[in-house]
Design a protein around this motif. Structure first.
Motif, PDB file in Angstrom:
ATOM      1  N   GLY A 119      12.190 -14.728  31.539  1.00  0.00           N
ATOM      2  CA  GLY A 119      11.803 -15.349  32.798  1.00  0.00           C
ATOM      3  C   GLY A 119      10.775 -16.445  32.623  1.00  0.00           C
ATOM      4  O   GLY A 119      10.194 -16.920  33.608  1.00  0.00           O
ATOM      5  N   ASN A 120      10.563 -16.866  31.379  1.00  0.00           N
ATOM      6  CA  ASN A 120       9.555 -17.884  31.096  1.00  0.00           C
ATOM      7  C   ASN A 120      10.145 -19.211  30.647  1.00  0.00           C
ATOM      8  O   ASN A 120       9.381 -20.133  30.322  1.00  0.00           O
ATOM      9  CB  ASN A 120       8.579 -17.371  30.036  1.00  0.00           C
ATOM     10  CG  ASN A 120       7.706 -16.247  30.556  1.00  0.00           C
ATOM     11  OD1 ASN A 120       7.295 -16.265  31.715  1.00  0.00           O
ATOM     12  ND2 ASN A 120       7.452 -15.246  29.718  1.00  0.00           N
ATOM     13  N   SER A 121      11.464 -19.321  30.602  1.00  0.00           N
ATOM     14  CA  SER A 121      12.071 -20.594  30.239  1.00  0.00           C
ATOM     15  C   SER A 121      11.841 -21.610  31.361  1.00  0.00           C
ATOM     16  O   SER A 121      11.955 -21.268  32.550  1.00  0.00           O
ATOM     17  CB  SER A 121      13.573 -20.430  30.000  1.00  0.00           C
ATOM     18  OG  SER A 121      13.808 -19.561  28.916  1.00  0.00           O
ATOM     19  N   ASN A 146      11.795  -8.817  32.058  1.00  0.00           N
ATOM     20  CA  ASN A 146      10.355  -8.954  31.921  1.00  0.00           C
ATOM     21  C   ASN A 146       9.682  -8.930  33.291  1.00  0.00           C
ATOM     22  O   ASN A 146       9.706  -9.927  34.022  1.00  0.00           O
ATOM     23  CB  ASN A 146      10.020 -10.252  31.177  1.00  0.00           C
ATOM     24  CG  ASN A 146       8.547 -10.418  30.901  1.00  0.00           C
ATOM     25  OD1 ASN A 146       7.745  -9.509  31.131  1.00  0.00           O
ATOM     26  ND2 ASN A 146       8.161 -11.586  30.398  1.00  0.00           N
ATOM     27  N   ALA A 147       9.062  -7.811  33.613  1.00  0.00           N
ATOM     28  CA  ALA A 147       8.391  -7.679  34.905  1.00  0.00           C
ATOM     29  C   ALA A 147       7.219  -8.633  35.042  1.00  0.00           C
ATOM     30  O   ALA A 147       6.799  -8.954  36.162  1.00  0.00           O
ATOM     31  CB  ALA A 147       7.907  -6.245  35.084  1.00  0.00           C
ATOM     32  N   ALA A 152       9.811 -13.391  37.562  1.00  0.00           N
ATOM     33  CA  ALA A 152       9.598 -12.157  38.322  1.00  0.00           C
ATOM     34  C   ALA A 152       8.315 -12.233  39.145  1.00  0.00           C
ATOM     35  O   ALA A 152       8.290 -11.828  40.319  1.00  0.00           O
ATOM     36  CB  ALA A 152       9.554 -10.967  37.373  1.00  0.00           C
ATOM     37  N   LEU A 153       7.257 -12.752  38.568  1.00  0.00           N
ATOM     38  CA  LEU A 153       5.983 -12.836  39.280  1.00  0.00           C
ATOM     39  C   LEU A 153       6.068 -13.752  40.498  1.00  0.00           C
ATOM     40  O   LEU A 153       5.458 -13.487  41.536  1.00  0.00           O
ATOM     41  CB  LEU A 153       4.881 -13.324  38.331  1.00  0.00           C
ATOM     42  CG  LEU A 153       4.486 -12.351  37.210  1.00  0.00           C
ATOM     43  CD1 LEU A 153       3.473 -13.014  36.284  1.00  0.00           C
ATOM     44  CD2 LEU A 153       3.941 -11.054  37.777  1.00  0.00           C
ATOM     45  N   ALA A 154       6.863 -14.819  40.368  1.00  0.00           N
ATOM     46  CA  ALA A 154       6.974 -15.779  41.471  1.00  0.00           C
ATOM     47  C   ALA A 154       7.757 -15.226  42.654  1.00  0.00           C
ATOM     48  O   ALA A 154       7.609 -15.710  43.784  1.00  0.00           O
ATOM     49  CB  ALA A 154       7.622 -17.069  40.970  1.00  0.00           C
ATOM     50  N   HIS A 155       8.582 -14.201  42.407  1.00  0.00           N
ATOM     51  CA  HIS A 155       9.502 -13.756  43.466  1.00  0.00           C
ATOM     52  C   HIS A 155       9.309 -12.323  43.923  1.00  0.00           C
ATOM     53  O   HIS A 155       9.875 -11.930  44.954  1.00  0.00           O
ATOM     54  CB  HIS A 155      10.951 -13.922  42.984  1.00  0.00           C
ATOM     55  CG  HIS A 155      11.419 -15.332  42.957  1.00  0.00           C
ATOM     56  ND1 HIS A 155      12.088 -15.936  44.004  1.00  0.00           N
ATOM     57  CD2 HIS A 155      11.301 -16.287  41.996  1.00  0.00           C
ATOM     58  CE1 HIS A 155      12.367 -17.191  43.691  1.00  0.00           C
ATOM     59  NE2 HIS A 155      11.902 -17.434  42.480  1.00  0.00           N
ATOM     60  N   ARG A 156       8.500 -11.529  43.227  1.00  0.00           N
ATOM     61  CA  ARG A 156       8.533 -10.090  43.509  1.00  0.00           C
ATOM     62  C   ARG A 156       7.947  -9.709  44.866  1.00  0.00           C
ATOM     63  O   ARG A 156       8.252  -8.638  45.395  1.00  0.00           O
ATOM     64  CB  ARG A 156       7.834  -9.332  42.396  1.00  0.00           C
ATOM     65  CG  ARG A 156       6.345  -9.562  42.260  1.00  0.00           C
ATOM     66  CD  ARG A 156       5.793  -8.794  41.077  1.00  0.00           C
ATOM     67  NE  ARG A 156       4.361  -8.970  40.908  1.00  0.00           N
ATOM     68  CZ  ARG A 156       3.688  -8.482  39.869  1.00  0.00           C
ATOM     69  NH1 ARG A 156       4.350  -7.806  38.931  1.00  0.00           N
ATOM     70  NH2 ARG A 156       2.381  -8.648  39.776  1.00  0.00           N
ATOM     71  N   GLU A 157       7.132 -10.553  45.467  1.00  0.00           N
ATOM     72  CA  GLU A 157       6.551 -10.238  46.778  1.00  0.00           C
ATOM     73  C   GLU A 157       7.240 -10.983  47.916  1.00  0.00           C
ATOM     74  O   GLU A 157       6.795 -10.902  49.063  1.00  0.00           O
ATOM     75  CB  GLU A 157       5.050 -10.574  46.770  1.00  0.00           C
ATOM     76  CG  GLU A 157       4.249  -9.847  45.709  1.00  0.00           C
ATOM     77  CD  GLU A 157       4.244  -8.340  45.899  1.00  0.00           C
ATOM     78  OE1 GLU A 157       4.428  -7.888  47.048  1.00  0.00           O
ATOM     79  OE2 GLU A 157       4.062  -7.612  44.907  1.00  0.00           O
ATOM     80  N   LEU A 165      15.029  -5.207  37.610  1.00  0.00           N
ATOM     81  CA  LEU A 165      14.531  -5.153  36.237  1.00  0.00           C
ATOM     82  C   LEU A 165      15.413  -4.259  35.375  1.00  0.00           C
ATOM     83  O   LEU A 165      15.864  -3.197  35.813  1.00  0.00           O
ATOM     84  CB  LEU A 165      13.102  -4.611  36.211  1.00  0.00           C
ATOM     85  CG  LEU A 165      12.029  -5.496  36.838  1.00  0.00           C
ATOM     86  CD1 LEU A 165      10.711  -4.726  36.941  1.00  0.00           C
ATOM     87  CD2 LEU A 165      11.831  -6.766  36.016  1.00  0.00           C
ATOM     88  N   THR A 166      15.637  -4.696  34.151  1.00  0.00           N
ATOM     89  CA  THR A 166      16.306  -3.857  33.164  1.00  0.00           C
ATOM     90  C   THR A 166      15.296  -2.866  32.592  1.00  0.00           C
ATOM     91  O   THR A 166      14.086  -3.009  32.800  1.00  0.00           O
ATOM     92  CB  THR A 166      16.868  -4.701  32.011  1.00  0.00           C
ATOM     93  OG1 THR A 166      15.757  -5.211  31.239  1.00  0.00           O
ATOM     94  CG2 THR A 166      17.718  -5.858  32.517  1.00  0.00           C
ATOM     95  N   PRO A 167      15.746  -1.853  31.834  1.00  0.00           N
ATOM     96  CA  PRO A 167      14.784  -1.067  31.058  1.00  0.00           C
ATOM     97  C   PRO A 167      13.965  -2.001  30.172  1.00  0.00           C
ATOM     98  O   PRO A 167      14.493  -2.991  29.655  1.00  0.00           O
ATOM     99  CB  PRO A 167      15.684  -0.141  30.226  1.00  0.00           C
ATOM    100  CG  PRO A 167      16.944  -0.023  31.025  1.00  0.00           C
ATOM    101  CD  PRO A 167      17.125  -1.365  31.675  1.00  0.00           C
ATOM    102  N   PRO A 168      12.686  -1.719  29.977  1.00  0.00           N
ATOM    103  CA  PRO A 168      11.824  -2.664  29.244  1.00  0.00           C
ATOM    104  C   PRO A 168      12.284  -2.938  27.826  1.00  0.00           C
ATOM    105  O   PRO A 168      12.084  -4.039  27.309  1.00  0.00           O
ATOM    106  CB  PRO A 168      10.447  -1.994  29.276  1.00  0.00           C
ATOM    107  CG  PRO A 168      10.687  -0.578  29.654  1.00  0.00           C
ATOM    108  CD  PRO A 168      11.933  -0.568  30.482  1.00  0.00           C
TER     109      PRO A 168
END
Length: 385
Positions: A119-121, A146-147, A152-157, A165-168
């Motif tokens: 999620g960092n590309s 990647n939580a 993920a951080l931009a959209h989770r709220e 999320l997949t298993p880590p």
């Protein structure tokens, strides 16, 4: 909750291959856990998706870069059939470079399904931003490993987004995407397919057979021939699988082995010139009765043209294929091709791993000089005028 990584089903890996070997071998167990995650989030996930899917004009765009883009290509036809909506696979690299062409209808309601290992590309976050800039109504389903990634951080709220999320452990530590690809693909098929994708329930058992000793010996027999190029062929969603398989071989061998992918029909139109006596060919054979005929035709043609044993079929059933040169996927005889692709890609991952080792490359880090990176670097995202 922290989960202890599970051990690989493959034999002990040589130095430089521990991550990749483990991550290929762990897939059946992670797939079962991925299915549990989709089921556990069922009520919330349905509450998010149902209003979107109720709109007959909804366009679903499956997006990602590289391997993540191929996940969309594999899933799109099955999800179109399951949802009854327009489903298209469009790479984030295309969205970022040509956004107006990818989102031509501002008023078309769109669900953007983003596949992202880290999620960092740069293209991952840019594609979601461009979709929102060019569309009046855009919702997001983020399927990521990647939580804590930027996506993920931009959209989770956000109310207009759902982060699946997949298993880590699926966030591969090796260079190439293996378990990350398959867990994200399974997650999207489970979330949007709503149990309508035939054969999905049996993929873990099928992959366990692929990872068994007999199957690994078959792979070793092919990769031990000293082949210096490979061709992967498939039709429909299996063409996207062929693209992913060729990419995996290029990545894990550090470019030492050439690889080409095409459709079973398209290969004759020029790309067939790629063949030499030291070429291996893998044909992913469709379960669709009509499409299958074209796969069988090219398999027979290339089997007659190349040395015996260098052309392999990967299939859910024999039906016109020679048993000696077919890698069967147990339990997949009636599966849709999107489900068939899950154990089939494990075959391709094993070919790439064994070929990498045969060429003396370290698959966990095939580019030690940093020429190619695990998370893409050097991308400048230019502002949209």
């Amino acid at each position: 909750m922290t989960t202890t990584p599970e051990t690989s089903d493959l034999p002990a890996a040589p130095p430089g291959a521990a991550h990749t070997s483990r991550e290929i071998g762990q897939q059946p167990r992670l797939w079962r856990r991925m299915a549990e995650r989709v089921e556990a989030g069922g009520t919330e996930l349905r509450a998010f998706l149902s209003p979107l899917l109720a709109d007959p004009s909804l366009r679903i765009v499956l997006t990602g870069a590289g391997t993540s883009a191929f996940a969309g290509g594999i899933a799109a036809p099955a999800l179109a059939a399951a949802t009854g909506r327009t489903v298209e696979a469009v790479a984030t690299t295309d969205i970022v470079a040509t956004p107006h062409a990818c989102f031509p209808d501002r008023d078309r309601p769109t669900l953007l399904v983003s596949f992202a290992r880290s999620g960092n590309s740069p293209e991952s976050t840019a594609a979601t931003a461009l979709a929102e800039q060019l569309l009046d109504h855009c919702a997001h389903l983020l399927v990521t490993c990647n939580a804590d990634g930027a996506l993920a951080l931009a959209h989770r709220e956000r109310a207009d987004s759902y982060v699946l999320l997949t298993p880590p452990e699926a966030e591969d530590q090796g260079f190439a995407m293996t378990s990350s690809l398959t867990c994200m693909l399974l997650g999207a098929l489970g979330a949007l397919g709503a149990g309508e994708v035939r054969g999905l329930g049996g993929v873990a058992e099928s992959a366990e057979a692929v990872l068994g000793e007999a199957s690994v010996r078959q792979v070793a027999a092919l990769t031990g021939r000293g082949l210096d190029r490979f061709v992967y062929l498939g039709s429909g969603p299996l063409k996207a699988l062929a693209n992913e398989s060729a990419l995996k071989l290029l990545e894990l061998t550090g470019g030492a082995v050439s690889a080409l992918a095409d459709s079973s029909l398209g290969f004759r139109h020029g790309p067939k010139a790629f063949l030499t006596p030291r070429t291996g060919v893998v044909v992913f054979v469709s379960n669709d009765p009509y499409t299958r005929r074209y796969d069988l035709d090219i398999f027979a043609e290339l089997s007659a043209a190349l040395p015996t044993g260098q052309v392999i079929a990967v299939a859910g059933r024999l039906d016109g294929l020679p048993a000696a040169h077919t890698w069967l996927l147990p339990g997949m005889a009636e599966a849709e091709d999107a489900a068939l692709a899950l154990p089939a890609v494990v075959c391709a991952q094993l070919v790439a791993l064994h070929t990498s080792l045969a060429y003396g490359v370290t698959p966990d880090n095939p580019f030690p000089d940093g020429e190619v990176n695990r998370v893409v670097q050097g991308v400048t995202v230019h502002p949209l005028p």
